[in-house]
Write a protein that holds these residues in place. Structure first.
Motif, mmCIF file in Angstrom:
data_model
loop_
_atom_site.group_PDB
_atom_site.id
_atom_site.type_symbol
_atom_site.label_atom_id
_atom_site.label_comp_id
_atom_site.label_asym_id
_atom_site.label_seq_id
_atom_site.Cartn_x
_atom_site.Cartn_y
_atom_site.Cartn_z
ATOM 1 N N LYS A 1 0.839 -1.193 0.000
ATOM 2 C CA LYS A 1 0.000 0.000 0.000
ATOM 3 C C LYS A 1 0.879 1.250 0.000
ATOM 4 O O LYS A 1 1.813 1.367 0.787
ATOM 5 C CB LYS A 1 -0.915 0.006 1.222
ATOM 6 N N ASN A 2 0.579 2.166 -0.885
ATOM 7 C CA ASN A 2 1.352 3.408 -0.994
ATOM 8 C C ASN A 2 0.811 4.428 0.017
ATOM 9 O O ASN A 2 -0.288 4.963 -0.155
ATOM 10 C CB ASN A 2 1.251 3.968 -2.413
ATOM 11 N N LEU A 3 1.600 4.705 1.039
ATOM 12 C CA LEU A 3 1.166 5.621 2.089
ATOM 13 C C LEU A 3 1.732 7.025 1.888
ATOM 14 O O LEU A 3 1.937 7.775 2.845
ATOM 15 C CB LEU A 3 1.586 5.088 3.467
ATOM 16 N N SER A 4 1.939 7.361 0.637
ATOM 17 C CA SER A 4 2.376 8.738 0.329
ATOM 18 C C SER A 4 1.392 9.439 -0.600
ATOM 19 O O SER A 4 1.670 10.519 -1.106
ATOM 20 C CB SER A 4 3.759 8.721 -0.327
ATOM 21 N N VAL A 5 0.236 8.830 -0.792
ATOM 22 C CA VAL A 5 -0.777 9.402 -1.687
ATOM 23 C C VAL A 5 -1.668 10.351 -0.888
ATOM 24 O O VAL A 5 -2.221 9.964 0.143
ATOM 25 C CB VAL A 5 -1.635 8.294 -2.329
ATOM 26 N N PRO A 6 -1.818 11.590 -1.339
ATOM 27 C CA PRO A 6 -2.649 12.555 -0.593
ATOM 28 C C PRO A 6 -4.137 12.283 -0.749
ATOM 29 O O PRO A 6 -4.576 11.727 -1.751
ATOM 30 C CB PRO A 6 -2.259 13.904 -1.212
ATOM 31 N N ASN A 7 -4.905 12.694 0.251
ATOM 32 C CA ASN A 7 -6.357 12.604 0.155
ATOM 33 C C ASN A 7 -6.908 13.870 -0.499
ATOM 34 O O ASN A 7 -6.150 14.703 -0.991
ATOM 35 C CB ASN A 7 -6.987 12.351 1.534
ATOM 36 N N LYS A 8 -8.208 14.058 -0.457
ATOM 37 C CA LYS A 8 -8.818 15.203 -1.149
ATOM 38 C C LYS A 8 -8.409 16.540 -0.550
ATOM 39 O O LYS A 8 -8.540 17.578 -1.190
ATOM 40 C CB LYS A 8 -10.344 15.073 -1.138
ATOM 41 N N ASP A 9 -7.936 16.533 0.702
ATOM 42 C CA ASP A 9 -7.475 17.763 1.341
ATOM 43 C C ASP A 9 -5.963 17.961 1.210
ATOM 44 O O ASP A 9 -5.415 18.905 1.778
ATOM 45 C CB ASP A 9 -7.846 17.764 2.826
ATOM 46 N N GLY A 10 -5.330 17.048 0.472
ATOM 47 C CA GLY A 10 -3.889 17.150 0.299
ATOM 48 C C GLY A 10 -3.099 16.567 1.453
ATOM 49 O O GLY A 10 -1.874 16.710 1.508
ATOM 50 N N TRP A 11 -3.784 15.906 2.371
ATOM 51 C CA TRP A 11 -3.099 15.310 3.526
ATOM 52 C C TRP A 11 -2.559 13.918 3.158
ATOM 53 O O TRP A 11 -3.247 13.125 2.527
ATOM 54 C CB TRP A 11 -4.062 15.161 4.703
ATOM 55 N N ILE A 12 -1.347 13.647 3.588
ATOM 56 C CA ILE A 12 -0.770 12.315 3.469
ATOM 57 C C ILE A 12 -0.630 11.746 4.881
ATOM 58 O O ILE A 12 -0.735 12.483 5.869
ATOM 59 C CB ILE A 12 0.604 12.353 2.750
ATOM 60 N N PRO A 13 -0.404 10.448 5.022
ATOM 61 C CA PRO A 13 -0.269 9.858 6.364
ATOM 62 C C PRO A 13 0.767 10.554 7.253
ATOM 63 O O PRO A 13 0.585 10.620 8.468
ATOM 64 C CB PRO A 13 0.120 8.410 6.051
#
Length: 361
Positions: A139-151
């Motif tokens: 799983k790629n945990l560097s992909v941002p969500n809709k708010d631009g947040w990454i893990p």
């Protein structure tokens, strides 16, 4: 009753829209209010409206938490919050953080259940094993969500230093990645007072001077939070003590406005310029005089700050102290040789404003 309903309708109309309705009678205003309420769906979502009616619906969306001033400008809700305000029928917390400087993760007062991302849930709980297993599974945990947040942002926000270290080492290039509000993990950690995460990021090479959309840096936020340890760490890692936000306000301005002598000392010893002025020509000493911060004023005077500093409207620090009724400040400035004959742009002297305010001491 008709008068009450009409007054209620007028209260929903913003000042700038009032002229559109000033010619209507009370009966017409009542009919408009009734028609508008009928056009709303069961959950309070307005139906399609004409531009004129839309202006009424938007009138109550913007809330100002405090009186605007040169260093505390009027606050406006962003477009995303306007949508939320329409959907719930009330103003939402600021995504830029009127209270915390960062977006609220979850609003516990909402009646709708929110499905939490399993990655976020694991990070929030500090479950390093779960985070590690996700990465091992591909799983790629560097992909941002809709708010631009990454893990990594989540870990910094929640103060989970173990998860943060795992993510930083796995994705080192994301250390200075920004959210849509241009907040870095370092900014989020500072805003939340998570010193372990703050130190870990600095030691890993995080850039301390990346600012958010308002050009506020982590150091500025540490001063706003009155977090001396965070400020000390950032200065130790060469944070710019003279960086200006979009209003020209420096970290020193902010620390002085809060009368935080410990942080003021950290900043001055770290190279902060005591004569730096904001966009209104206001220096830190002026701020101390204006806001009645006597300890900060004494400190700055000892450092050689200009006692007779004047803002862009020629108001002096002494004038502002008189205007705001800060008698101890006035006494101190006069004892240090402040010029009582410096007039503002309207020709008013400190004596004039003191008399106008009824200050006779």
């Amino acid at each position: 009753m008709a008068t009450t309903a009409a007054n209620t309708q007028r209260q929903t109309i913003g000042y700038e829209e009032y002229s559109l309705y000033s010619s209507l009678s009370e009966d017409e205003l009542i009919k408009m209010a009734i028609q508008q309420s009928l056009e709303e769906d069961p959950v309070g979502q307005p139906a399609a409206q004409s531009p004129q009616k839309s202006m009424v619906a938007y009138a109550g969306e913007v809330a100002a938490p405090s009186r605007a001033s040169p260093h505390n400008p009027a606050y406006h809700i962003c477009p995303r919050q306007r949508l939320a305000a329409q959907q719930t029928g009330r103003a939402q917390p600021s995504s830029s953080g009127a209270a915390w400087g960062v977006r609220r993760r979850y609003d516990s007062s909402t009646s709708q259940s929110v499905e939490i991302d399993p990655v976020v849930a694991a990070i929030k709980d500090g479950d390093e094993k779960a985070v590690r297993n996700m990465m091992k599974s591909g799983k790629n945990l560097s992909v941002p969500n809709k708010d631009g947040w990454i893990p990594l942002h989540e870990a910094a926000y929640y103060g989970q230093v173990g998860c943060l270290s795992l993510l930083q080492k796995a994705y080192p290039s994301t250390i200075d990645q920004r959210t849509l509000n241009e907040e870095t993990a370092l900014y989020l950690a500072t805003s939340r007072g998570n010193l372990d995460c703050l130190l870990t990021l600095l030691q890993a090479g995080a850039e301390p001077d990346i600012s958010n959309k308002a050009r506020e840096t982590p150091l500025y936020k540490a001063c706003e939070r009155k977090n001396a340890e965070a400020a000390r760490l950032l200065v130790q890692y060469n944070a710019d003590t003279n960086h200006r936000c979009n209003r020209g306000w420096t970290a020193l301005h902010e620390a002085v406005s809060r009368n935080d002598l410990e942080i003021i000392d950290i900043l001055v010893k770290g190279g902060a310029k005591i004569e730096s002025a904001n966009v209104y020509g206001i220096t830190s000493l002026f701020v101390a005089a204006e806001s009645g911060q006597l300890e900060a004023l004494r400190y700055l005077a000892r450092c050689g700050a200009d006692i007779n500093t004047q803002a862009s409207d020629n108001a002096s620090a002494l004038y502002e102290a008189c205007k705001n009724g800060h008698v101890p400040i006035v006494e101190f400035l006069l004892s240090q040789g402040a010029d009582a004959n410096k007039a503002n742009k309207d020709g008013l002297l400190p004596l004039h404003i003191a008399a106008k305010k009824g200050i006779c001491e």
